[in-house]
Design a protein around this motif. Structure first.
Motif, PDB file in Angstrom:
ATOM      1  N   SER A  57       0.810  -1.217   0.000  1.00  0.00           N
ATOM      2  CA  SER A  57       0.000   0.000   0.000  1.00  0.00           C
ATOM      3  C   SER A  57       0.843   1.266   0.000  1.00  0.00           C
ATOM      4  O   SER A  57       0.406   2.314  -0.477  1.00  0.00           O
ATOM      5  CB  SER A  57      -0.929   0.007   1.222  1.00  0.00           C
ATOM      6  OG  SER A  57      -1.772  -1.121   1.231  1.00  0.00           O
ATOM      7  N   ASN A  58       2.041   1.172   0.573  1.00  0.00           N
ATOM      8  CA  ASN A  58       2.893   2.347   0.735  1.00  0.00           C
ATOM      9  C   ASN A  58       4.331   1.959   0.385  1.00  0.00           C
ATOM     10  O   ASN A  58       5.208   1.950   1.250  1.00  0.00           O
ATOM     11  CB  ASN A  58       2.792   2.851   2.172  1.00  0.00           C
ATOM     12  CG  ASN A  58       3.279   4.271   2.334  1.00  0.00           C
ATOM     13  OD1 ASN A  58       3.777   4.881   1.403  1.00  0.00           O
ATOM     14  ND2 ASN A  58       3.174   4.785   3.543  1.00  0.00           N
ATOM     15  N   PRO A  59       4.609   1.658  -0.875  1.00  0.00           N
ATOM     16  CA  PRO A  59       5.894   1.055  -1.246  1.00  0.00           C
ATOM     17  C   PRO A  59       7.117   1.946  -1.077  1.00  0.00           C
ATOM     18  O   PRO A  59       8.233   1.445  -1.001  1.00  0.00           O
ATOM     19  CB  PRO A  59       5.684   0.686  -2.717  1.00  0.00           C
ATOM     20  CG  PRO A  59       4.623   1.614  -3.199  1.00  0.00           C
ATOM     21  CD  PRO A  59       3.707   1.811  -2.032  1.00  0.00           C
ATOM     22  N   ASP A  60       6.929   3.242  -1.023  1.00  0.00           N
ATOM     23  CA  ASP A  60       8.074   4.150  -0.959  1.00  0.00           C
ATOM     24  C   ASP A  60       8.489   4.519   0.463  1.00  0.00           C
ATOM     25  O   ASP A  60       9.419   5.300   0.658  1.00  0.00           O
ATOM     26  CB  ASP A  60       7.766   5.444  -1.735  1.00  0.00           C
ATOM     27  CG  ASP A  60       7.551   5.183  -3.211  1.00  0.00           C
ATOM     28  OD1 ASP A  60       8.210   4.261  -3.741  1.00  0.00           O
ATOM     29  OD2 ASP A  60       6.732   5.874  -3.827  1.00  0.00           O
ATOM     30  N   GLN A  61       7.798   3.963   1.463  1.00  0.00           N
ATOM     31  CA  GLN A  61       8.091   4.289   2.862  1.00  0.00           C
ATOM     32  C   GLN A  61       8.336   3.002   3.633  1.00  0.00           C
ATOM     33  O   GLN A  61       7.475   2.504   4.352  1.00  0.00           O
ATOM     34  CB  GLN A  61       6.927   5.076   3.472  1.00  0.00           C
ATOM     35  CG  GLN A  61       6.610   6.389   2.790  1.00  0.00           C
ATOM     36  CD  GLN A  61       7.699   7.427   3.012  1.00  0.00           C
ATOM     37  OE1 GLN A  61       8.333   7.442   4.072  1.00  0.00           O
ATOM     38  NE2 GLN A  61       7.932   8.283   2.037  1.00  0.00           N
ATOM     39  N   ILE A  62       9.538   2.455   3.494  1.00  0.00           N
ATOM     40  CA  ILE A  62       9.846   1.158   4.111  1.00  0.00           C
ATOM     41  C   ILE A  62       9.676   1.201   5.620  1.00  0.00           C
ATOM     42  O   ILE A  62       9.274   0.222   6.246  1.00  0.00           O
ATOM     43  CB  ILE A  62      11.272   0.698   3.722  1.00  0.00           C
ATOM     44  CG1 ILE A  62      11.551  -0.697   4.299  1.00  0.00           C
ATOM     45  CG2 ILE A  62      12.320   1.700   4.165  1.00  0.00           C
ATOM     46  CD1 ILE A  62      12.881  -1.296   3.841  1.00  0.00           C
ATOM     47  N   GLN A  63       9.964   2.350   6.235  1.00  0.00           N
ATOM     48  CA  GLN A  63       9.862   2.429   7.689  1.00  0.00           C
ATOM     49  C   GLN A  63       8.414   2.278   8.154  1.00  0.00           C
ATOM     50  O   GLN A  63       8.160   1.774   9.256  1.00  0.00           O
ATOM     51  CB  GLN A  63      10.454   3.760   8.206  1.00  0.00           C
ATOM     52  CG  GLN A  63       9.601   4.985   8.017  1.00  0.00           C
ATOM     53  CD  GLN A  63       9.661   5.567   6.609  1.00  0.00           C
ATOM     54  OE1 GLN A  63      10.285   4.979   5.709  1.00  0.00           O
ATOM     55  NE2 GLN A  63       9.054   6.718   6.404  1.00  0.00           N
ATOM     56  N   VAL A  64       7.456   2.671   7.331  1.00  0.00           N
ATOM     57  CA  VAL A  64       6.039   2.525   7.687  1.00  0.00           C
ATOM     58  C   VAL A  64       5.664   1.047   7.709  1.00  0.00           C
ATOM     59  O   VAL A  64       4.972   0.572   8.618  1.00  0.00           O
ATOM     60  CB  VAL A  64       5.152   3.315   6.704  1.00  0.00           C
ATOM     61  CG1 VAL A  64       3.672   3.074   7.013  1.00  0.00           C
ATOM     62  CG2 VAL A  64       5.472   4.802   6.768  1.00  0.00           C
ATOM     63  N   ALA A  65       6.127   0.302   6.721  1.00  0.00           N
ATOM     64  CA  ALA A  65       5.820  -1.128   6.650  1.00  0.00           C
ATOM     65  C   ALA A  65       6.457  -1.874   7.826  1.00  0.00           C
ATOM     66  O   ALA A  65       5.818  -2.713   8.468  1.00  0.00           O
ATOM     67  CB  ALA A  65       6.312  -1.704   5.332  1.00  0.00           C
ATOM     68  N   ILE A  66       7.710  -1.561   8.113  1.00  0.00           N
ATOM     69  CA  ILE A  66       8.397  -2.247   9.215  1.00  0.00           C
ATOM     70  C   ILE A  66       7.746  -1.913  10.552  1.00  0.00           C
ATOM     71  O   ILE A  66       7.486  -2.806  11.374  1.00  0.00           O
ATOM     72  CB  ILE A  66       9.888  -1.873   9.228  1.00  0.00           C
ATOM     73  CG1 ILE A  66      10.586  -2.445   7.986  1.00  0.00           C
ATOM     74  CG2 ILE A  66      10.569  -2.404  10.502  1.00  0.00           C
ATOM     75  CD1 ILE A  66      12.015  -2.001   7.826  1.00  0.00           C
ATOM     76  N   SER A  67       7.462  -0.646  10.791  1.00  0.00           N
ATOM     77  CA  SER A  67       6.848  -0.263  12.066  1.00  0.00           C
ATOM     78  C   SER A  67       5.454  -0.860  12.207  1.00  0.00           C
ATOM     79  O   SER A  67       5.039  -1.221  13.318  1.00  0.00           O
ATOM     80  CB  SER A  67       6.790   1.263  12.193  1.00  0.00           C
ATOM     81  OG  SER A  67       5.984   1.838  11.178  1.00  0.00           O
ATOM     82  N   SER A  68       4.748  -1.006  11.107  1.00  0.00           N
ATOM     83  CA  SER A  68       3.423  -1.646  11.170  1.00  0.00           C
ATOM     84  C   SER A  68       3.542  -3.102  11.588  1.00  0.00           C
ATOM     85  O   SER A  68       2.777  -3.588  12.424  1.00  0.00           O
ATOM     86  CB  SER A  68       2.727  -1.544   9.809  1.00  0.00           C
ATOM     87  OG  SER A  68       2.501  -0.201   9.449  1.00  0.00           O
ATOM     88  N   GLY A  69       4.510  -3.800  11.030  1.00  0.00           N
ATOM     89  CA  GLY A  69       4.729  -5.185  11.423  1.00  0.00           C
ATOM     90  C   GLY A  69       5.143  -5.307  12.879  1.00  0.00           C
ATOM     91  O   GLY A  69       4.732  -6.225  13.584  1.00  0.00           O
ATOM     92  N   LEU A  70       5.924  -4.351  13.344  1.00  0.00           N
ATOM     93  CA  LEU A  70       6.394  -4.388  14.739  1.00  0.00           C
ATOM     94  C   LEU A  70       5.255  -4.177  15.726  1.00  0.00           C
ATOM     95  O   LEU A  70       5.374  -4.568  16.896  1.00  0.00           O
ATOM     96  CB  LEU A  70       7.473  -3.328  14.959  1.00  0.00           C
ATOM     97  CG  LEU A  70       8.807  -3.577  14.254  1.00  0.00           C
ATOM     98  CD1 LEU A  70       9.759  -2.426  14.496  1.00  0.00           C
ATOM     99  CD2 LEU A  70       9.431  -4.892  14.712  1.00  0.00           C
ATOM    100  N   ASN A  71       4.166  -3.578  15.285  1.00  0.00           N
ATOM    101  CA  ASN A  71       3.012  -3.406  16.170  1.00  0.00           C
ATOM    102  C   ASN A  71       2.379  -4.737  16.554  1.00  0.00           C
ATOM    103  O   ASN A  71       1.553  -4.789  17.467  1.00  0.00           O
ATOM    104  CB  ASN A  71       1.963  -2.500  15.513  1.00  0.00           C
ATOM    105  CG  ASN A  71       2.350  -1.041  15.578  1.00  0.00           C
ATOM    106  OD1 ASN A  71       2.976  -0.605  16.530  1.00  0.00           O
ATOM    107  ND2 ASN A  71       1.972  -0.278  14.568  1.00  0.00           N
ATOM    108  N   CYS A  72       2.751  -5.812  15.867  1.00  0.00           N
ATOM    109  CA  CYS A  72       2.240  -7.134  16.212  1.00  0.00           C
ATOM    110  C   CYS A  72       3.051  -7.803  17.315  1.00  0.00           C
ATOM    111  O   CYS A  72       2.691  -8.879  17.794  1.00  0.00           O
ATOM    112  CB  CYS A  72       2.227  -8.035  14.975  1.00  0.00           C
ATOM    113  SG  CYS A  72       1.080  -7.514  13.684  1.00  0.00           S
ATOM    114  N   VAL A  73       4.162  -7.201  17.709  1.00  0.00           N
ATOM    115  CA  VAL A  73       4.926  -7.721  18.845  1.00  0.00           C
ATOM    116  C   VAL A  73       4.173  -7.354  20.120  1.00  0.00           C
ATOM    117  O   VAL A  73       4.004  -6.176  20.434  1.00  0.00           O
ATOM    118  CB  VAL A  73       6.342  -7.116  18.886  1.00  0.00           C
ATOM    119  CG1 VAL A  73       7.072  -7.573  20.151  1.00  0.00           C
ATOM    120  CG2 VAL A  73       7.135  -7.512  17.652  1.00  0.00           C
TER     121      VAL A  73
END
Length: 251
Positions: free
Chosen positions: A80-96
């Motif tokens: 959904s947001n391919p140019d902002q890698i930090q958004v994708a990573i931080s979103s995944g980290l919210n599952c921790v």
């Protein structure tokens, strides 16, 4: 007198950068690795050799575990947001959290309670009974895939003991595991987060910081998932696959 805001972690001037009193260029870069430096920033001191071995193994253990919710969410957000890698990573980290990857915090608090007990055997059995009677999730135990045992846990204990850990927290967790099996009438594996909770206590990391170790570790693994996502563009297919699996049951 007005209190002054302060930090012991770092400061910079026009000509130098210091972390915990050490000069970044002269004392750290090229001399200490990532695990040592992270330990320094958290605790205020460089780890002993045995502590570094344990801390490094702990950082590696939760780095990657397949297409878990962390990785799936990160891939979907990357699509959904391919140019902002930090958004994708931080979103995944919210599952921790309390279900995935972050349960070492709860197990750490539990072990601290047991370590403070005068009678550890009684504590193990009474605590196991309390969790079963109240039907509360037991932090650090059980795994949906690894059965009968999580293969990471005994290896982590072996690494820690071979490195020279005192072993008090590890021994207590193993003792508690026996009480859990007796109380529940079946075997519940010590999972990786349970083992890591014991290892973190062995090197003086408090439970309130343990989840940060998991977040740091998972960030590295999610970076790999995003790197692969940029080549395979699987996020869109994950979305359409899930959408096609759902049947409309409304009016």
């Amino acid at each position: 007198m007005t209190d002054t805001l302060s930090t012991e972690i770092s400061y910079t001037t026009e000509t130098e950068i210091r972390w915990r009193g050490l000069d970044l260029m002269q004392d750290i870069l090229g001399k200490h690795d990532f695990a040592e430096t992270m330990f320094l920033l958290i605790t205020g001191r460089l780890p002993e050799a045995w502590e570094k071995t344990i801390f490094d193994a702990s950082l590696i253990t939760l780095m990657e575990h397949g297409l878990t919710p962390h990785a799936i969410v990160a891939r979907l957000v990357a699509d959904s947001n391919p140019d902002q890698i930090q958004v994708a990573i931080s979103s995944g980290l919210n599952c921790v959290g309390d279900v995935f990857a972050g349960t070492m915090e709860g197990c750490g608090h539990l072990l601290l309670e047991g370590l403070a007990s005068d009678n550890k055997e009684d504590w193990c059995h009474s605590t196991a009974r309390a969790y079963r009677e109240n039907r509360r999730p037991l932090p650090g135990f059980g795994h949906p895939q690894h059965k009968p045992d999580d293969p990471r846990s005994p290896r982590l204990f072996e690494i820690a003991r071979n490195a020279g850990a005192p072993g008090e927290a590890i021994t207590l967790l193993e003792q508690f595991s026996q009480a859990v099996d007796e109380t529940y009438g079946r075997h519940l594996t010590i999972n990786a987060t349970g083992a890591l909770a014991a290892l973190m206590l062995e090197i003086g990391i408090s439970p309130g910081i343990m989840r940060g170790i998991a977040v740091t570790s998972r960030a590295a693994g999610l970076t790999a998932h995003i790197a692969e996502e940029q080549k395979t563009h699987s996020g869109r297919r994950i979305w359409t696959t899930v959408e096609n699996q759902f049947a409309y049951t409304g009016p």
